[in-house]
Motif scaffolding. Sequence first.
Motif, PDB file in Angstrom:
ATOM      1  N   ASP A 272       5.232   8.066   5.578  1.00 45.70           N
ATOM      2  CA  ASP A 272       4.723   8.763   4.391  1.00 45.70           C
ATOM      3  C   ASP A 272       3.543   7.997   3.779  1.00 45.70           C
ATOM      4  N   VAL A 273       3.589   6.667   3.855  1.00 46.94           N
ATOM      5  CA  VAL A 273       2.479   5.845   3.365  1.00 46.94           C
ATOM      6  C   VAL A 273       1.252   6.059   4.259  1.00 46.94           C
TER       7      VAL A 273
ATOM      8  N   ARG B 273       0.569   8.691   5.978  1.00 52.57           N
ATOM      9  CA  ARG B 273       0.052  10.039   5.679  1.00 52.57           C
ATOM     10  C   ARG B 273      -0.734  10.053   4.374  1.00 52.57           C
ATOM     11  N   GLU B 274      -0.265   9.272   3.395  1.00 52.59           N
ATOM     12  CA  GLU B 274      -1.002   9.201   2.118  1.00 52.59           C
ATOM     13  C   GLU B 274      -2.377   8.577   2.340  1.00 52.59           C
ATOM     14  N   ILE B 275      -2.427   7.509   3.135  1.00 52.19           N
ATOM     15  CA  ILE B 275      -3.707   6.883   3.472  1.00 52.19           C
ATOM     16  C   ILE B 275      -4.613   7.899   4.157  1.00 52.19           C
TER      17      ILE B 275
ATOM     18  N   ASN C 241      -8.172  12.575   8.624  1.00 54.30           N
ATOM     19  CA  ASN C 241      -6.898  13.278   8.487  1.00 54.30           C
ATOM     20  C   ASN C 241      -6.654  14.162   9.700  1.00 54.30           C
TER      21      ASN C 241
ATOM     22  N   ILE D 126      -8.811   1.117   0.646  1.00 56.90           N
ATOM     23  CA  ILE D 126      -7.414   1.050   1.079  1.00 56.90           C
ATOM     24  C   ILE D 126      -7.242  -0.303   1.752  1.00 56.90           C
TER      25      ILE D 126
ATOM     26  N   ARG E  43      -1.509   0.916  -1.065  1.00 56.77           N
ATOM     27  CA  ARG E  43      -0.955   2.273  -1.145  1.00 56.77           C
ATOM     28  C   ARG E  43       0.529   2.301  -0.790  1.00 56.77           C
TER      29      ARG E  43
ATOM     30  N   SER F  79      -4.801  11.011   3.812  1.00 53.67           N
ATOM     31  CA  SER F  79      -5.281  12.089   2.942  1.00 53.67           C
ATOM     32  C   SER F  79      -6.358  11.637   1.960  1.00 53.67           C
ATOM     33  N   ALA F  80      -6.745  10.355   2.042  1.00 53.52           N
ATOM     34  CA  ALA F  80      -7.743   9.820   1.108  1.00 53.52           C
ATOM     35  C   ALA F  80      -9.101  10.487   1.301  1.00 53.52           C
TER      36      ALA F  80
END
Length: 195
Positions: free
Chosen positions: A159-160, A162-164, A74, A183, A36, A166-167
Amino acid sequence: MRQVYAFLTCLLLSSTLLFSNTAFAANPQLVFETNRGDFVVELYPEKAPKTVANFISYVNAGFYKDTIFHRVINRFMIQGGGFTADMVEKETRAPIINEAGNGLLNDVGTLAMARTANPNSATAQFFINLENNQFLNYQSPDPELIGYCVFGRVLKGMDVVREIASAPTGNAGPYTDVPKSKIVIQQVRLVGKAN
């Protein structure tokens, strides 16, 4: 002229020594390469020497290659470093002592050791805090209040993270909060010292 040359030589030598000592005292950094994106973590060996040495030994052994973030909640934390993509738990070395009473807090972006109810059970698994999780902080040496040891923080790539975080997640056998799409931690590598 000789005096000027000698002075400049001494000045250059002093600057070199000062820079060397500063570089030597700086904190180690790790790059986490995932499917990711990448993020960079700084470790704090002065605050958590045994924890950092343990983590770096796993990194140097290539232990984290192709492990996954297997627990993602999250607005709380993302946890990884212990399971393969098939949800098989990897064999680890002996657990380490809990260094949670080091003054570091489980704040946003910090890296901490995961463990069981036994305070001194951490091995290879870690988590990254997504919020200021005060209830995870050290309060006393009592096993119920000892908390979770923070030993680093994300310097770049939150930011990465946070992206993880939100999975979408679900259940995988007995495990909950498992990302539905894997992931993968492709590798973790030591990149030197902080500037």
